[in-house]
Design an enzyme around this catalytic site. Structure first.
Site, short mmCIF file in Angstrom:
data_model
loop_
_atom_site.label_atom_id
_atom_site.label_comp_id
_atom_site.label_asym_id
_atom_site.label_seq_id
_atom_site.Cartn_x
_atom_site.Cartn_y
_atom_site.Cartn_z
N ASP A 35 6.91 -47.45 -13.96
CA ASP A 35 7.55 -48.77 -14.02
C ASP A 35 7.78 -49.32 -12.62
O ASP A 35 8.27 -50.43 -12.46
CB ASP A 35 8.90 -48.65 -14.77
CG ASP A 35 9.52 -50.02 -15.03
OD1 ASP A 35 10.75 -50.13 -15.08
OD2 ASP A 35 8.75 -51.00 -15.15
N SER A 73 11.55 -56.07 -16.95
CA SER A 73 10.63 -55.54 -17.96
C SER A 73 11.22 -55.77 -19.34
O SER A 73 12.40 -55.50 -19.57
CB SER A 73 10.44 -54.03 -17.77
OG SER A 73 10.42 -53.69 -16.42
N GLN A 102 2.89 -53.14 -20.13
CA GLN A 102 4.26 -53.64 -20.09
C GLN A 102 4.23 -55.17 -20.06
O GLN A 102 3.33 -55.77 -19.45
CB GLN A 102 4.94 -53.13 -18.81
CG GLN A 102 6.26 -53.78 -18.49
CD GLN A 102 6.90 -53.26 -17.20
OE1 GLN A 102 7.15 -54.02 -16.28
NE2 GLN A 102 7.14 -51.96 -17.14
C1 LIG Z 1 10.98 -55.74 -12.31
C2 LIG Z 1 11.80 -54.53 -12.35
O1 LIG Z 1 12.70 -54.27 -11.58
C3 LIG Z 1 11.48 -53.59 -13.47
C4 LIG Z 1 12.78 -53.16 -14.07
O2 LIG Z 1 13.13 -52.03 -13.95
S1 LIG Z 1 13.74 -54.32 -14.88
C5 LIG Z 1 14.93 -53.30 -15.69
C6 LIG Z 1 14.55 -53.04 -17.10
N1 LIG Z 1 14.58 -54.25 -17.92
C7 LIG Z 1 15.77 -54.91 -18.20
O3 LIG Z 1 16.83 -54.57 -17.68
C8 LIG Z 1 15.71 -56.07 -19.17
C9 LIG Z 1 16.77 -55.83 -20.25
N2 LIG Z 1 16.81 -56.98 -21.17
C10 LIG Z 1 17.60 -58.04 -20.91
O4 LIG Z 1 18.33 -58.10 -19.92
C11 LIG Z 1 17.55 -59.18 -21.92
O5 LIG Z 1 16.86 -58.76 -23.09
C12 LIG Z 1 16.81 -60.41 -21.33
C13 LIG Z 1 17.57 -60.92 -20.10
C14 LIG Z 1 15.38 -60.01 -20.93
C15 LIG Z 1 16.77 -61.50 -22.37
O6 LIG Z 1 18.07 -61.70 -22.81
P1 LIG Z 1 18.56 -63.17 -23.19
O7 LIG Z 1 19.94 -63.09 -23.72
O8 LIG Z 1 17.54 -63.83 -24.05
O9 LIG Z 1 18.70 -63.82 -21.76
P2 LIG Z 1 18.02 -65.16 -21.17
O10 LIG Z 1 18.46 -66.36 -21.94
O11 LIG Z 1 16.57 -64.94 -21.06
O12 LIG Z 1 18.67 -65.18 -19.73
C16 LIG Z 1 18.49 -64.02 -18.94
C17 LIG Z 1 18.77 -64.38 -17.52
O13 LIG Z 1 17.80 -65.34 -17.10
C18 LIG Z 1 18.48 -66.50 -16.64
N3 LIG Z 1 17.68 -67.63 -17.09
C19 LIG Z 1 17.56 -68.11 -18.32
N4 LIG Z 1 16.70 -69.15 -18.32
C20 LIG Z 1 16.30 -69.32 -17.04
C21 LIG Z 1 15.41 -70.21 -16.37
N5 LIG Z 1 14.78 -71.18 -17.04
N6 LIG Z 1 15.23 -70.07 -15.05
C22 LIG Z 1 15.86 -69.09 -14.38
N7 LIG Z 1 16.70 -68.20 -14.93
C23 LIG Z 1 16.91 -68.33 -16.25
C24 LIG Z 1 19.84 -66.49 -17.32
O14 LIG Z 1 20.76 -67.18 -16.56
C25 LIG Z 1 20.14 -65.01 -17.33
O15 LIG Z 1 20.60 -64.64 -16.05
P3 LIG Z 1 21.89 -63.74 -15.95
O16 LIG Z 1 21.55 -62.47 -16.68
O17 LIG Z 1 22.08 -63.54 -14.47
O18 LIG Z 1 22.96 -64.53 -16.63
#
Ligand SMILES: CC(=O)CC(=O)SCCNC(=O)CCNC(=O)[C@H](O)C(C)(C)COP(=O)(O)OP(=O)(O)OC[C@H]1O[C@@H](n2cnc3c(N)ncnc32)[C@H](O)[C@@H]1OP(=O)(O)O
Length: 342
Positions: free
Chosen positions: A256, A277, A327
């Site tokens: 990842d 992710s 992914q």
């Molecule tokens: C890249 C890496 O570093 C790899 C990794 O390891 S990432 C870690 C593993 N993956 C994760 O942690 C993801 C876990 N899942 C989640 O957090 C959630 O399912 C999800 C955020 C993906 C979706 O959840 P959701 O309730 O639908 O959220 P969503 O409406 O999309 O908003 C999520 C974020 O995007 C922001 N956002 C929403 N629309 C946006 C837009 N148009 N432009 C910019 N940001 C936006 C929101 O403000 C929110 O930010 P905060 O969390 O800081 O408040």
């Protein structure tokens, strides 16, 4: 000694020939032997990081484990690879040594909170004749942050064996690690002060993974490129032959890292405002050692709708395909504003 053909599913031993019958559990403790020996000391170097801490879960109750964190990205969300690796450790705990991890599929449903440990609740879905399936929920604050299904198979060789050909790239000995590249850039006398801070921050991160980019980026001179990336990768330190399930868990952790960023390569004019992710799937094809250099071939066949699809293939140095992963991640970007030249 039973000769294990290359291409067998992840087995109980990381070597390609093995007639030993290792213990039934995912043995993470350093092997017996002289604790003062250079081998044991080398062994401890890594097991104090990935194996004895990140992937060494505390058993709370039957099928209930607790995991802690070692390294957390700047996003202050738990690193997805850590949660996947720990979930696979938990799933493997109730699976006998005659069964080998061959695939996992998971969704990241909430951000992981680095301030509290993660609980892993394992559900023994089915113990079949050849295949055994476990479902794992990673839980924090009473809510799932990851749901994962993992499948294990009995060793069942077959005449049907094929794979793509590993890309031809320079060996890791001819390349620099990410840290060496950063030090090289920091040594440039004309490097602007504002870049030094960022590069020193990168140097300070203690990621338990070593990386050697095949085509190192020219820092801060971003140019568009195909959504493809190649780098040599291995767990930092020493794991040893050990239990193949352990190497699969380390590979899950490694898989990842730097994968989603492949989808951003064609867009130097944008930077990620929110990237995470969404899901992660992985297939284990052959025995391998996650503490030895493996080539990680990453590509992104598609991006759109604020999402990017990325795929990775982990190759052993001898050209055998060890594991594949796919992914999808959420990618919300904004234009990079550069100071005007006027
Ligand atoms: C890249 C890496 O570093 C790899 C990794 O390891 S990432 C870690 C593993 N993956 C994760 O942690 C993801 C876990 N899942 C989640 O957090 C959630 O399912 C999800 C955020 C993906 C979706 O959840 P959701 O309730 O639908 O959220 P969503 O409406 O999309 O908003 C999520 C974020 O995007 C922001 N956002 C929403 N629309 C946006 C837009 N148009 N432009 C910019 N940001 C936006 C929101 O403000 C929110 O930010 P905060 O969390 O800081 O408040």
């Amino acid at each position: 000694m039973a000769e294990r053909k290359v291409g067998d599913i992840c087995g109980s031993s990381a070597s390609t020939t093995s007639d030993d019958h290792p213990k039934d559990t995912l043995d993470l403790k350093p092997e017996d032997g002289d604790p003062e020996s250079p081998e044991a000391q080398k062994d401890q170097d890594l097991k104090s990081v990935l194996v004895t801490s990140v992937l060494n879960l505390e058993e709370i109750d039957v099928d209930l484990y607790r995991g802690t964190h070692h390294w957390v990205p700047r996003t202050q969300r738990l690193f997805g690879g850590q949660i996947i690796g720990q979930a696979l450790v938990a799933a493997a705990k109730s699976v006998g040594d005659n069964l080998y991890a061959h695939s996992l599929h998971c969704y990241f449903v909430r951000a992981g909170d680095p301030k509290v440990p993660v609980l892993y609740q394992v559900d023994r879905i089915r113990d079949g004749r050849s295949f055994t399936v476990r479902s794992v929920r990673a839980i924090q604050h009473g809510q799932p942050i990851l749901i994962c299904q993992a499948s294990f198979q009995m060793l069942q060789p077959s005449p049907l064996q094929h794979q793509f050909t590993m890309p031809a790239v320079p060996p890791p000995e001819d390349l620099l690690t990410a840290e060496e590249l950063i030090r090289l850039y920091l040594s440039k006398p004309d490097l602007a002060e504002k870049y030094k801070l960022g590069l020193n921050k990168l140097l300070a991160i203690e990621v338990p993974i070593e990386i050697k980019p095949v085509n190192p980026p020219v820092f801060y001179k971003v140019t568009a490129s195909e959504p493809k990336n190649l780098f040599w990768v291995r767990a930092r330190g020493y794991i040893g032959e050990g239990n193949m399930k352990l190497h699969c868990c380390v590979a899950a952790y490694v898989s990842d890292f730097a994968l989603l960023g492949t989808a951003l390569l064609p867009y130097p004019g944008y930077r990620a405002q929110f990237a995470a992710s969404l899901d992660h799937a992985m297939w284990f094809h052959s025995t391998f050692r996650s503490d030895e250099w493996m080539l990680y071939e990453c590509e992104s066949p598609w991006a759109g709708g604020s999402r990017g699809l990325v795929q990775g293939r982990l190759w052993r140095r001898d050209g055998v395909l060890a594991a594949s992963c796919s992914q999808e991640g959420v990618l919300r970007v904004k234009p990079v504003t550069r100071p005007s030249k006027l």
